[in-house]
Design a protein around this motif. Sequence first.
Motif, PDB file in Angstrom:
ATOM      1  N   GLY A 200     -13.152   3.748  -3.715  1.00 54.11           N
ATOM      2  CA  GLY A 200     -13.091   4.388  -5.019  1.00 54.11           C
ATOM      3  C   GLY A 200     -11.683   4.424  -5.582  1.00 54.11           C
ATOM      4  O   GLY A 200     -11.476   4.255  -6.780  1.00 54.11           O
ATOM      5  N   ALA A 201     -10.684   4.632  -4.712  1.00 52.99           N
ATOM      6  CA  ALA A 201      -9.289   4.665  -5.167  1.00 52.99           C
ATOM      7  C   ALA A 201      -8.868   3.305  -5.699  1.00 52.99           C
ATOM      8  O   ALA A 201      -8.174   3.211  -6.718  1.00 52.99           O
ATOM      9  N   TYR A 202      -9.290   2.238  -5.031  1.00 52.26           N
ATOM     10  CA  TYR A 202      -8.977   0.889  -5.478  1.00 52.26           C
ATOM     11  C   TYR A 202      -9.619   0.646  -6.847  1.00 52.26           C
ATOM     12  O   TYR A 202      -8.971   0.147  -7.776  1.00 52.26           O
ATOM     13  N   ARG A 203     -10.876   1.015  -6.965  1.00 52.33           N
ATOM     14  CA  ARG A 203     -11.601   0.820  -8.236  1.00 52.33           C
ATOM     15  C   ARG A 203     -10.910   1.557  -9.366  1.00 52.33           C
ATOM     16  O   ARG A 203     -10.699   0.984 -10.451  1.00 52.33           O
TER      17      ARG A 203
ATOM     18  N   PRO B 104       0.833  -1.203   0.000  1.00 54.13           N
ATOM     19  CA  PRO B 104       0.000   0.000   0.000  1.00 54.13           C
ATOM     20  C   PRO B 104       0.865   1.251   0.000  1.00 54.13           C
ATOM     21  O   PRO B 104       2.017   1.225   0.410  1.00 54.13           O
ATOM     22  N   THR B 105       0.281   2.347  -0.482  1.00 48.58           N
ATOM     23  CA  THR B 105       0.922   3.648  -0.351  1.00 48.58           C
ATOM     24  C   THR B 105       0.284   4.364   0.829  1.00 48.58           C
ATOM     25  O   THR B 105      -0.901   4.224   1.094  1.00 48.58           O
ATOM     26  N   LEU B 106       1.087   5.111   1.558  1.00 48.32           N
ATOM     27  CA  LEU B 106       0.594   5.818   2.731  1.00 48.32           C
ATOM     28  C   LEU B 106       1.492   7.017   2.986  1.00 48.32           C
ATOM     29  O   LEU B 106       2.640   7.049   2.541  1.00 48.32           O
TER      30      LEU B 106
ATOM     31  N   PHE C  73      -2.010   1.872  -4.718  1.00 48.84           N
ATOM     32  CA  PHE C  73      -3.163   1.465  -3.916  1.00 48.84           C
ATOM     33  C   PHE C  73      -3.002   2.034  -2.507  1.00 48.84           C
ATOM     34  O   PHE C  73      -2.252   1.492  -1.700  1.00 48.84           O
ATOM     35  N   PRO C  74      -3.673   3.159  -2.214  1.00 46.22           N
ATOM     36  CA  PRO C  74      -3.564   3.747  -0.881  1.00 46.22           C
ATOM     37  C   PRO C  74      -4.051   2.778   0.195  1.00 46.22           C
ATOM     38  O   PRO C  74      -4.980   1.991  -0.027  1.00 46.22           O
ATOM     39  N   LEU C  75      -3.426   2.833   1.351  1.00 43.45           N
ATOM     40  CA  LEU C  75      -3.858   2.006   2.479  1.00 43.45           C
ATOM     41  C   LEU C  75      -5.236   2.464   2.923  1.00 43.45           C
ATOM     42  O   LEU C  75      -5.442   3.622   3.269  1.00 43.45           O
TER      43      LEU C  75
END
Length: 244
Positions: A203-206, A148-150, A177-179
């Motif tokens: 929504g970010a994952y999608r 993940p990105t964080l 893919f943000p955490l």
Amino acid sequence: MKKVVFFGAPDKSHLLLVLGKLLTALERKVLIVDSTFAQSMQGYLPQLEFGCSLREFEGIDVATGLITSAQLERSLLEAEGEAAYDVMLLDTDHTEFVKGRELPGYDKRVWCSNFNRMGMQTNANLMQRLCLHEAEGQPLTFYKLNAPTLPTAIPESYIDSVLPQQAVRWEDTVFRFPLDERDMSVELDNQHHGRIDIRRLSGAYRRTVLDMLQQLFDCDSKAARRGWARSRKACVSGNFCERR
């Protein structure tokens, strides 16, 4: 058959299953091969069957317990070989399955990273062992995937600086893919219910997954959205989301 390889230490099992589900919704016959040491793909299948096996899950054929391409060939004998599939997704964190001169045979290559210190070292060692200098037509192109990105004081460029200098050309597109606790919750729910339900993903994952469909599998934006809508509808109707 389009072949896409995902290299690296981070666990990619859920992402590959989601991609496989969307491609299946677009009427493509999909094979996912887990050739990692951890064999994390097993955690999503309804029944744990350790060892080499090929089985159907959510309309996708999933091969687990494989270390070499020869093992895959033996597993596919009853499935008419690679010709039975439109797409193969290979997940690996070692070089026994593919490296060097075999790499140009893959249509797309994705390098998967995160800020985990041990994972970064594992990736650095993996890059060294890939023997990219043996590949014809070098430098080879790779997409980057960070998950993940964080928020952190460590810049993403630090991930690249740890890797050995190799004959690699990075694509401009980076998949991030943000955490997000919703996405983590969906992964766990899917593991314990033996399904791939995409409805509660963020929504970010999608957006990132739809971008991957376009960049890696030659889908236009309309087809990518259609695959997502069909997969959501299948989950609502229970066609793919019931435990088998």
